[in-house]
Design a protein around this motif. Structure first.
Motif, PDB file in Angstrom:
ATOM      1  N   SER A 123       0.770  -1.411  -0.207  1.00 38.17           N
ATOM      2  CA  SER A 123       0.028   0.184   0.229  1.00 38.17           C
ATOM      3  C   SER A 123       0.605   1.477   0.161  1.00 38.17           C
ATOM      4  N   HIS A 124       0.535   2.483  -0.597  1.00 35.13           N
ATOM      5  CA  HIS A 124       0.349   4.093  -0.488  1.00 35.13           C
ATOM      6  C   HIS A 124       1.211   3.596   1.248  1.00 35.13           C
ATOM      7  N   THR A 125       0.674   3.438   1.924  1.00 33.98           N
ATOM      8  CA  THR A 125       0.270   3.289   2.933  1.00 33.98           C
ATOM      9  C   THR A 125       1.733   2.781   4.192  1.00 33.98           C
ATOM     10  N   HIS A 126       2.784   1.809   3.406  1.00 34.54           N
ATOM     11  CA  HIS A 126       3.558   1.175   3.827  1.00 34.54           C
ATOM     12  C   HIS A 126       5.056   1.929   3.485  1.00 34.54           C
ATOM     13  N   SER A 127       5.888   2.110   4.919  1.00 33.51           N
ATOM     14  CA  SER A 127       7.065   2.101   5.063  1.00 33.51           C
ATOM     15  C   SER A 127       8.497   1.298   4.290  1.00 33.51           C
ATOM     16  N   GLN A 128       9.361   2.338   4.111  1.00 35.18           N
ATOM     17  CA  GLN A 128      10.526   1.551   3.937  1.00 35.18           C
ATOM     18  C   GLN A 128      10.612   0.140   5.629  1.00 35.18           C
ATOM     19  N   ARG A 129      10.872   0.842   6.308  1.00 35.63           N
ATOM     20  CA  ARG A 129      11.518  -0.085   7.673  1.00 35.63           C
ATOM     21  C   ARG A 129       9.624  -1.011   7.980  1.00 35.63           C
ATOM     22  N   ASP A 130       8.437  -0.662   7.460  1.00 38.37           N
ATOM     23  CA  ASP A 130       7.370  -1.959   7.743  1.00 38.37           C
ATOM     24  C   ASP A 130       8.103  -3.357   6.945  1.00 38.37           C
ATOM     25  N   ILE A 131       8.223  -2.430   5.084  1.00 32.26           N
ATOM     26  CA  ILE A 131       8.456  -3.582   4.440  1.00 32.26           C
ATOM     27  C   ILE A 131       9.544  -4.858   5.265  1.00 32.26           C
ATOM     28  N   GLU A 132      10.478  -3.529   5.841  1.00 31.25           N
ATOM     29  CA  GLU A 132      11.862  -4.738   6.127  1.00 31.25           C
ATOM     30  C   GLU A 132      11.867  -5.376   7.001  1.00 31.25           C
ATOM     31  N   ARG A 133      10.883  -4.989   8.049  1.00 35.03           N
ATOM     32  CA  ARG A 133      10.411  -5.884   9.729  1.00 35.03           C
ATOM     33  C   ARG A 133       9.860  -6.878   9.145  1.00 35.03           C
ATOM     34  N   ALA A 134       8.764  -6.389   7.283  1.00 39.17           N
ATOM     35  CA  ALA A 134       8.014  -8.257   7.389  1.00 39.17           C
ATOM     36  C   ALA A 134       9.177  -9.420   7.061  1.00 39.17           C
ATOM     37  N   ILE A 135      10.545  -8.717   6.164  1.00 34.64           N
ATOM     38  CA  ILE A 135      10.794  -9.791   5.736  1.00 34.64           C
ATOM     39  C   ILE A 135      12.141 -10.020   6.417  1.00 34.64           C
ATOM     40  N   ARG A 136      12.318  -9.655   7.500  1.00 31.32           N
ATOM     41  CA  ARG A 136      12.985  -9.673   8.253  1.00 31.32           C
ATOM     42  C   ARG A 136      12.331 -10.487   8.893  1.00 31.32           C
ATOM     43  N   VAL A 137      11.371 -10.969  10.011  1.00 31.95           N
ATOM     44  CA  VAL A 137      10.420 -12.136  10.557  1.00 31.95           C
ATOM     45  C   VAL A 137      10.020 -13.138   8.929  1.00 31.95           C
ATOM     46  N   ILE A 138       9.528 -12.844   8.291  1.00 31.45           N
ATOM     47  CA  ILE A 138       9.732 -14.009   7.599  1.00 31.45           C
ATOM     48  C   ILE A 138      11.392 -15.121   7.070  1.00 31.45           C
ATOM     49  N   SER A 139      12.312 -14.403   6.930  1.00 39.07           N
ATOM     50  CA  SER A 139      13.085 -14.860   6.650  1.00 39.07           C
ATOM     51  C   SER A 139      14.115 -15.437   8.345  1.00 39.07           C
ATOM     52  N   ALA A 140      13.863 -14.276   9.338  1.00 41.93           N
ATOM     53  CA  ALA A 140      13.817 -15.860  10.955  1.00 41.93           C
ATOM     54  C   ALA A 140      13.420 -16.919  10.254  1.00 41.93           C
ATOM     55  N   ALA A 141      11.958 -16.718  10.616  1.00 41.84           N
ATOM     56  CA  ALA A 141      10.532 -17.970  10.248  1.00 41.84           C
ATOM     57  C   ALA A 141      10.951 -19.056   9.631  1.00 41.84           C
ATOM     58  N   VAL A 142      11.262 -18.847   8.018  1.00 44.11           N
ATOM     59  CA  VAL A 142      12.111 -20.159   7.221  1.00 44.11           C
ATOM     60  C   VAL A 142      12.980 -20.480   8.094  1.00 44.11           C
ATOM     61  N   SER A 143      13.968 -20.137   8.322  1.00 48.66           N
ATOM     62  CA  SER A 143      15.171 -20.259   8.995  1.00 48.66           C
ATOM     63  C   SER A 143      14.769 -21.285   9.687  1.00 48.66           C
ATOM     64  N   GLU A 144      14.466 -21.075  11.141  1.00 51.95           N
ATOM     65  CA  GLU A 144      13.485 -21.830  12.014  1.00 51.95           C
ATOM     66  C   GLU A 144      12.522 -23.248  11.448  1.00 51.95           C
ATOM     67  N   PHE A 145      12.115 -23.413  10.952  1.00 56.77           N
ATOM     68  CA  PHE A 145      10.965 -24.306  10.104  1.00 56.77           C
ATOM     69  C   PHE A 145      12.261 -25.334   9.314  1.00 56.77           C
ATOM     70  N   ARG A 146      13.064 -24.928   8.924  1.00 59.95           N
ATOM     71  CA  ARG A 146      14.023 -25.964   7.813  1.00 59.95           C
ATOM     72  C   ARG A 146      14.846 -26.477   8.989  1.00 59.95           C
ATOM     73  N   ASN A 147      15.435 -25.415   9.944  1.00 57.66           N
ATOM     74  CA  ASN A 147      15.982 -26.250  10.959  1.00 57.66           C
ATOM     75  C   ASN A 147      15.937 -27.494  11.536  1.00 57.66           C
TER      76      ASN A 147
END
Length: 408
Positions: free
Chosen positions: A376-400
């Motif tokens: 959305s127009h309302t999402h900030s760079q900080r918002d999307i960095e936050r989301a990608i950070r959580v996704i990456s950590a969750a993927v690593s946790e699940f696969r490990n």
């Protein structure tokens, strides 16, 4: 309970089980009261963040859209009371449709109370027994349901494989009176687009009609949000029918058809989903019209949305996440190898205050579970960095966790 009621409940339970009930038996992320999440935002260090709503231009909570809806309620009440054909319409309906047509560069538009209904009612109204409708295999369910209930020939072609479409027409065009090709502008599950210039060549070569569902592309594609035609520099009047929605970029609800003015006038008197349905409510009409006005005044909202979307796509791919064929325009899916991993990641996001529910079984092939991120127009760079950070950590946790040896 009667025998009939008991058999009906068993029927429903069986089909629920077959559709993937096991994945959600221990709690699930669907039908979440998001207003409650918003109210509890302070329970997360970085607050509540949603990627689950397609308010692409950030106009759902704009003061002008809200004020317009309130004013319409005060003047006209909560509803229009009847279908527009038998009960009369409001001047607001006429103004919205005229301005939409002007904005899109077409002869006219016709608004309908449901975006889903728009596709369902339109396709069967256009095609008859001697006709053929050919649809992209990943087109929206409303398009598929509009085709399955018809008495015309119906075929699909592989997703965005226009050479396969051309071959189908080579083999079958002569057998049918009229042919309607149906596809989408921006695909809501994959975030990719149709090669419209090539599609136009095929359509005109085989004397076929084209119906383009631009539900997710109006307000998104093109330099000023006029959709797939603007994106590719094609005159929208070359397309027989376009379908849009008011629930996304236009921050309201309902659907509409864009076509030649004479076609729209014919549909006003004949289209079942229009003449047998109530007109748009005053608040709905006013908020949608105001959102259109803001889009015309502030095309930089489209530019900002595009930059945010492409930044999300770039960060996701840099993190090794699978985004499929998404081009980075408002919709970016992240695909997972299993439904279990997909659900795990969605839950990890929710634990951090980020709402982005998984898509498993319903709407996509069973081997392509995903989480769709609506930017959305309302999402900030900080918002999307936050989301990608959580996704990456969750993927690593699940696969490990999956790779750990099972204790004897």
């Amino acid at each position: 309970m009667t025998k009939a009621q008991s058999s009906f409940l068993k029927f429903a339970e069986r089909h629920f089980r077959l559709s993937g009930k096991a994945l959600i038996e221990n709690g699930h992320p669907y039908f979440v009261p998001t207003d409650a999440l918003e109210a509890q935002s302070d329970q997360w260090p970085d607050g509540y963040l949603s990627f689950s709503h397609y308010d692409y231009l950030g106009l759902m909570h704009h003061p002008r859209t809200i004020a317009a809806a309130k004013a319409a309620l005060d003047i006209h009440g909560t509803g229009v009371g009847a279908s527009r054909l038998v009960g009369g319409e409001r001047r607001a309906h006429q103004r919205l449709e005229a301005d939409l047509a002007d904005f899109l560069g077409v002869g006219g538009t016709l608004s309908i109370i449901s975006g889903y209904l728009t596709n369902v009612t339109l396709i069967g109204h256009i095609a008859g027994q001697r006709d053929l409708v050919i649809v992209d295999e990943l087109a929206h369910n409303s398009i598929m349901m509009g085709c399955r209930g018809g008495k015309f020939g119906f075929m699909t072609f592989p997703h965005n494989d226009l050479e396969a479409l051309d071959q189908i027409l080579e083999e079958h065009r002569a057998t049918y009176g009229r042919v309607l090709i149906v596809t989408e502008g921006l695909f809501s599950m994959d975030g990719d687009i149709t090669d419209l210039p090539r599609l136009m060549e095929i359509k005109e070569k085989h004397d076929a009609w084209l119906m383009l569902d631009e539900a997710h592309s109006y307000g998104v594609l093109g330099s000023t949000g006029r959709g797939l035609c603007e994106h590719f520099g094609i005159d929208p009047r070359r397309i027989e029918l376009a379908v849009g929605t008011l629930s996304k970029s236009f921050a309201s609800s309902g659907g509409f058809i864009a076509a030649d003015a004479d076609v729209i006038e014919w549909l006003r008197f004949t289209l079942p989903g229009f003449i047998f349905s109530v007109g748009l409510s005053p608040a709905t009409t006013a908020s949608a019209h105001t959102a259109l006005e803001i889009l015309r005044e502030e095309p930089e909202r489209v530019t900002r949305l595009r930059a945010t979307s492409r930044s999300f796509l770039k960060l996701a791919r840099s993190a090794g996440l699978n985004t499929g064929d998404a081009i980075g325009e408002a919709v970016v899916p992240i695909l997972f190898p299993t439904a279990e991993e997909c659900v795990f990641v969605a839950d990890a996001l929710m634990q951090q205050g980020i709402y982005a529910p998984p898509v498993v079984h319903v709407g996509v092939p069973k081997d392509l579970p995903r989480i769709r991120f609506f930017l959305s127009h309302t999402h900030s760079q900080r918002d999307i960095e936050r989301a990608i950070r959580v996704i990456s950590a969750a993927v690593s946790e699940f696969r490990n966790k999956e790779m750990r040896p099972v204790a004897e």
